[in-house]
Scaffold this motif. Sequence first.
Motif, PDB file in Angstrom:
ATOM      1  N   GLU A   1      26.259  13.203   1.325  1.00 34.01           N
ATOM      2  CA  GLU A   1      25.338  13.494   0.233  1.00 34.01           C
ATOM      3  C   GLU A   1      25.268  14.989   0.010  1.00 34.01           C
ATOM      4  N   VAL A   2      25.365  15.408  -1.237  1.00 32.43           N
ATOM      5  CA  VAL A   2      25.312  16.825  -1.581  1.00 32.43           C
ATOM      6  C   VAL A   2      23.933  17.128  -2.131  1.00 32.43           C
ATOM      7  N   VAL A   3      23.199  18.022  -1.453  1.00 34.90           N
ATOM      8  CA  VAL A   3      21.852  18.371  -1.913  1.00 34.90           C
ATOM      9  C   VAL A   3      21.968  19.312  -3.102  1.00 34.90           C
ATOM     10  N   PRO A   4      21.430  18.938  -4.255  1.00 31.25           N
ATOM     11  CA  PRO A   4      21.593  19.749  -5.465  1.00 31.25           C
ATOM     12  C   PRO A   4      20.595  20.904  -5.502  1.00 31.25           C
ATOM     13  N   LYS A   5      21.036  22.089  -5.163  1.00 32.75           N
ATOM     14  CA  LYS A   5      20.121  23.225  -5.084  1.00 32.75           C
ATOM     15  C   LYS A   5      20.854  24.508  -5.431  1.00 32.75           C
ATOM     16  N   GLY A   6      20.415  25.178  -6.482  1.00 33.32           N
ATOM     17  CA  GLY A   6      20.911  26.525  -6.751  1.00 33.32           C
ATOM     18  C   GLY A   6      22.205  26.571  -7.516  1.00 33.32           C
ATOM     19  N   PHE A   7      23.311  26.761  -6.805  1.00 31.82           N
ATOM     20  CA  PHE A   7      24.587  27.058  -7.437  1.00 31.82           C
ATOM     21  C   PHE A   7      25.627  25.996  -7.098  1.00 31.82           C
TER      22      PHE A   7
ATOM     23  N   GLY B   1      28.316  17.620  -8.724  1.00 36.95           N
ATOM     24  CA  GLY B   1      27.196  18.367  -9.274  1.00 36.95           C
ATOM     25  C   GLY B   1      26.570  17.756 -10.503  1.00 36.95           C
ATOM     26  N   ASN B   2      25.616  18.489 -11.064  1.00 37.11           N
ATOM     27  CA  ASN B   2      24.921  18.079 -12.278  1.00 37.11           C
ATOM     28  C   ASN B   2      24.355  19.317 -12.953  1.00 37.11           C
ATOM     29  N   ASP B   3      23.675  19.120 -14.065  1.00 34.43           N
ATOM     30  CA  ASP B   3      23.275  20.271 -14.874  1.00 34.43           C
ATOM     31  C   ASP B   3      22.086  21.045 -14.316  1.00 34.43           C
ATOM     32  N   SER B   4      21.604  20.678 -13.127  1.00 32.70           N
ATOM     33  CA  SER B   4      20.572  21.497 -12.478  1.00 32.70           C
ATOM     34  C   SER B   4      21.192  22.650 -11.707  1.00 32.70           C
ATOM     35  N   LEU B   5      22.522  22.656 -11.583  1.00 33.85           N
ATOM     36  CA  LEU B   5      23.216  23.654 -10.781  1.00 33.85           C
ATOM     37  C   LEU B   5      23.814  24.732 -11.657  1.00 33.85           C
ATOM     38  N   SER B   6      23.514  25.976 -11.340  1.00 30.09           N
ATOM     39  CA  SER B   6      24.094  27.095 -12.067  1.00 30.09           C
ATOM     40  C   SER B   6      25.610  27.064 -11.923  1.00 30.09           C
TER      41      SER B   6
ATOM     42  N   TRP C   1      28.726   9.000  -7.321  1.00 28.68           N
ATOM     43  CA  TRP C   1      27.646   8.757  -8.276  1.00 28.68           C
ATOM     44  C   TRP C   1      26.457   9.629  -7.902  1.00 28.68           C
ATOM     45  N   SER C   2      25.490   9.710  -8.785  1.00 30.28           N
ATOM     46  CA  SER C   2      24.258  10.441  -8.522  1.00 30.28           C
ATOM     47  C   SER C   2      23.105   9.449  -8.444  1.00 30.28           C
ATOM     48  N   ASP C   3      22.280   9.634  -7.437  1.00 29.52           N
ATOM     49  CA  ASP C   3      21.110   8.775  -7.245  1.00 29.52           C
ATOM     50  C   ASP C   3      19.857   9.619  -7.406  1.00 29.52           C
ATOM     51  N   TYR C   4      18.748   8.965  -7.668  1.00 29.39           N
ATOM     52  CA  TYR C   4      17.471   9.654  -7.624  1.00 29.39           C
ATOM     53  C   TYR C   4      17.029   9.807  -6.176  1.00 29.39           C
ATOM     54  N   GLY C   5      16.085  10.715  -5.944  1.00 30.69           N
ATOM     55  CA  GLY C   5      15.478  10.811  -4.635  1.00 30.69           C
ATOM     56  C   GLY C   5      14.209   9.984  -4.604  1.00 30.69           C
ATOM     57  N   TYR C   6      13.962   9.330  -3.485  1.00 34.16           N
ATOM     58  CA  TYR C   6      12.772   8.490  -3.347  1.00 34.16           C
ATOM     59  C   TYR C   6      11.956   8.933  -2.142  1.00 34.16           C
TER      60      TYR C   6
ATOM     61  N   ASN D   1       0.803  -1.218   0.000  1.00 31.31           N
ATOM     62  CA  ASN D   1       0.000   0.000   0.000  1.00 31.31           C
ATOM     63  C   ASN D   1       0.835   1.266   0.000  1.00 31.31           C
ATOM     64  N   VAL D   2       2.140   1.125   0.088  1.00 27.88           N
ATOM     65  CA  VAL D   2       3.025   2.284   0.057  1.00 27.88           C
ATOM     66  C   VAL D   2       3.518   2.489  -1.364  1.00 27.88           C
ATOM     67  N   GLN D   3       3.203   3.637  -1.920  1.00 28.00           N
ATOM     68  CA  GLN D   3       3.711   3.957  -3.247  1.00 28.00           C
ATOM     69  C   GLN D   3       5.071   4.630  -3.113  1.00 28.00           C
ATOM     70  N   VAL D   4       5.917   4.376  -4.085  1.00 25.63           N
ATOM     71  CA  VAL D   4       7.239   4.988  -4.113  1.00 25.63           C
ATOM     72  C   VAL D   4       7.256   6.025  -5.219  1.00 25.63           C
ATOM     73  N   LEU D   5       7.511   7.260  -4.844  1.00 29.89           N
ATOM     74  CA  LEU D   5       7.599   8.359  -5.801  1.00 29.89           C
ATOM     75  C   LEU D   5       9.072   8.664  -6.025  1.00 29.89           C
ATOM     76  N   THR D   6       9.458   8.756  -7.271  1.00 33.14           N
ATOM     77  CA  THR D   6      10.847   9.008  -7.631  1.00 33.14           C
ATOM     78  C   THR D   6      10.998  10.450  -8.085  1.00 33.14           C
ATOM     79  N   PHE D   7      11.900  11.176  -7.457  1.00 41.83           N
ATOM     80  CA  PHE D   7      12.172  12.544  -7.856  1.00 41.83           C
ATOM     81  C   PHE D   7      13.221  12.523  -8.952  1.00 41.83           C
ATOM     82  N   PRO D   8      12.940  13.093 -10.113  1.00 41.82           N
ATOM     83  CA  PRO D   8      13.893  13.048 -11.224  1.00 41.82           C
ATOM     84  C   PRO D   8      15.239  13.679 -10.895  1.00 41.82           C
ATOM     85  N   GLU D   9      15.264  14.603  -9.954  1.00 40.97           N
ATOM     86  CA  GLU D   9      16.525  15.262  -9.617  1.00 40.97           C
ATOM     87  C   GLU D   9      17.480  14.291  -8.941  1.00 40.97           C
ATOM     88  N   SER D  10      18.690  14.216  -9.429  1.00 45.80           N
ATOM     89  CA  SER D  10      19.653  13.289  -8.848  1.00 45.80           C
ATOM     90  C   SER D  10      20.410  13.940  -7.698  1.00 45.80           C
TER      91      SER D  10
END
Length: 555
Positions: A449-455, A357-362, A515-520, A298-307
């Motif tokens: 773990e590095v939270v990918p946000k902003g810059f 990092g990844n391409d979501s970061l300025s 490596w980069s992982d998805y968020g769950y 009954n637990v759904q797993v939602l995957t956040f595309p951001e790695s």
Amino acid sequence: MKRALAMLLTVLMVASLFAGCGGNGGTETTAGNSGSSETTKETMEVITTNPVDAGGEKHGNVTMGPDSDKKTMVVVASKSFETLDPMFLSGAVGARVRTLLWDTLWDMEMGASEEVGLMAKEWSFSEDGMTVYVTMHDNIYDCEGNHITASDVEWSYNKYLENKNLANMTGCVATGEFDLEIGLRYPYYPGYLITAVGNMPIVDSDAYDPDRFRTDPVTTGQYKAIAFTSGASATFMQTYNYWGKDTVELCAHRHANVDVCRFDVITENSQIETALATNAIQTADITANIAENFANTNVQVLTFPESYPAVFMLNNAEGSIFEGNKALREAFAYACDMTSMCLADTRGNGTVSGIFGNDSLSGYSADFAKYAISYDVDTAKAKLAEAGYKEGELTLSFVTNINNEVPVVLQACLQQVGINMEIKLMDETQFLTARQQANLLEWDILMLEVVPKGFLTNILYTLTDVNAYSFGSYCGANDVELFEAVKTARYSQTPEDIEAAYAMMMDRLYYVPTWSDYGYAGAYSKIVSLVKDSSLELIAQASIFADDYDVYYEG
């Protein structure tokens, strides 16, 4: 590749012992200079969009408002918190609580690179970019009806400085009833205002009482506290007369989609898994291997595309095995079979990066891939000898709160080149304590773990901040030359300066990108959507409920 997979399969047969966890969003940028309100927007990425306001109306499958049944979301606080006083709240849980309960001058969409006004209505800059002139909205009230003015902002700034650091501001002065002059330590660049004042809560100076605020604070945000047990739980309910809902267009992560949100402190992954499975909590960030366990439940797993990029932190504190020994750091980096460890950590859903990092970061560029170090056993052995060690004479200590096979694979990798490694599996509290005390030399390696946000430069700044080194938080680096290069890049934001700092960071190898992982997120089945959010706790605004949800607040 075959050797990598063979290694992984071998260790999986002998051990399934030892979990990280791991969203972000679109963009919204507002030009606030000199009263401009021109806005360029891209829709915040969500999993099933369902617009909601707090006005008591029914939108699609969500019922809201003071006359409706109270929709309650129970979320996990992964670390205990002892107070609700915004002047003392800290850490990831504290940041989420502040977002619910207090507004500040500016905010930023997740994944965006420029601030938008919240309490700030208009703003402009001095010619040198070191001073920002702000006009606030004149209709800001807290949950008890106190009128918030510029003098309250000035007071909040000075009060916050008594216990916290605002390293990017040099002053905050009220120049009129709703006008402010804020001094910046460095010239403005897009997003700087969030860095400067994003953590500073704004409260009415007359309402503030430290004894009361510890358990029952007066709030300016969309929620107010209705129950609090230190170290165990906190419950927040919508105010419904939130000042800004008709004045400002809120960022997606501030949309109030539930009436009541309760944070329950649960630090162990096994307990989080059980609580989700039994609907004791409705949502939590989870790890890849826990996500696997929820198949056909009954637990759904939602995957956040951001790695989520991660790194190995090598303890470089004074007296540590890695201090001043770059060859040893290189030996470790070349010994790491990232492919096998990525497979173990992400269950095949991650991507080996070898860079930050990844391409979501300025500021990020795909060209940075040239700085990555590849798995090479022979080179690792040569570097170990250069570092002054014979095969078999060195033992490293890996501390972790991770409940998967990554440490086992790493142990096998290092064994191949002649380095022994002991694994210290800790609970969350022990791990956080050990991480903060790198200078006690109780560990040599951990994962961060590095939270990918902003810059990108904000991440590099955090990892290399020599001012934080003495606290033991970031003992991978204590390098003034590197820190100065990162500061230059952060405030110039030129590609040349960013690459120079990036190359220097990779060359030093205080941190080894992995490596980069998805968020769950695990969510009980009647939650139909979550707004993508890069925080470690999923907040009340991020969840959209089916209207037959059967958990209510009875207080």
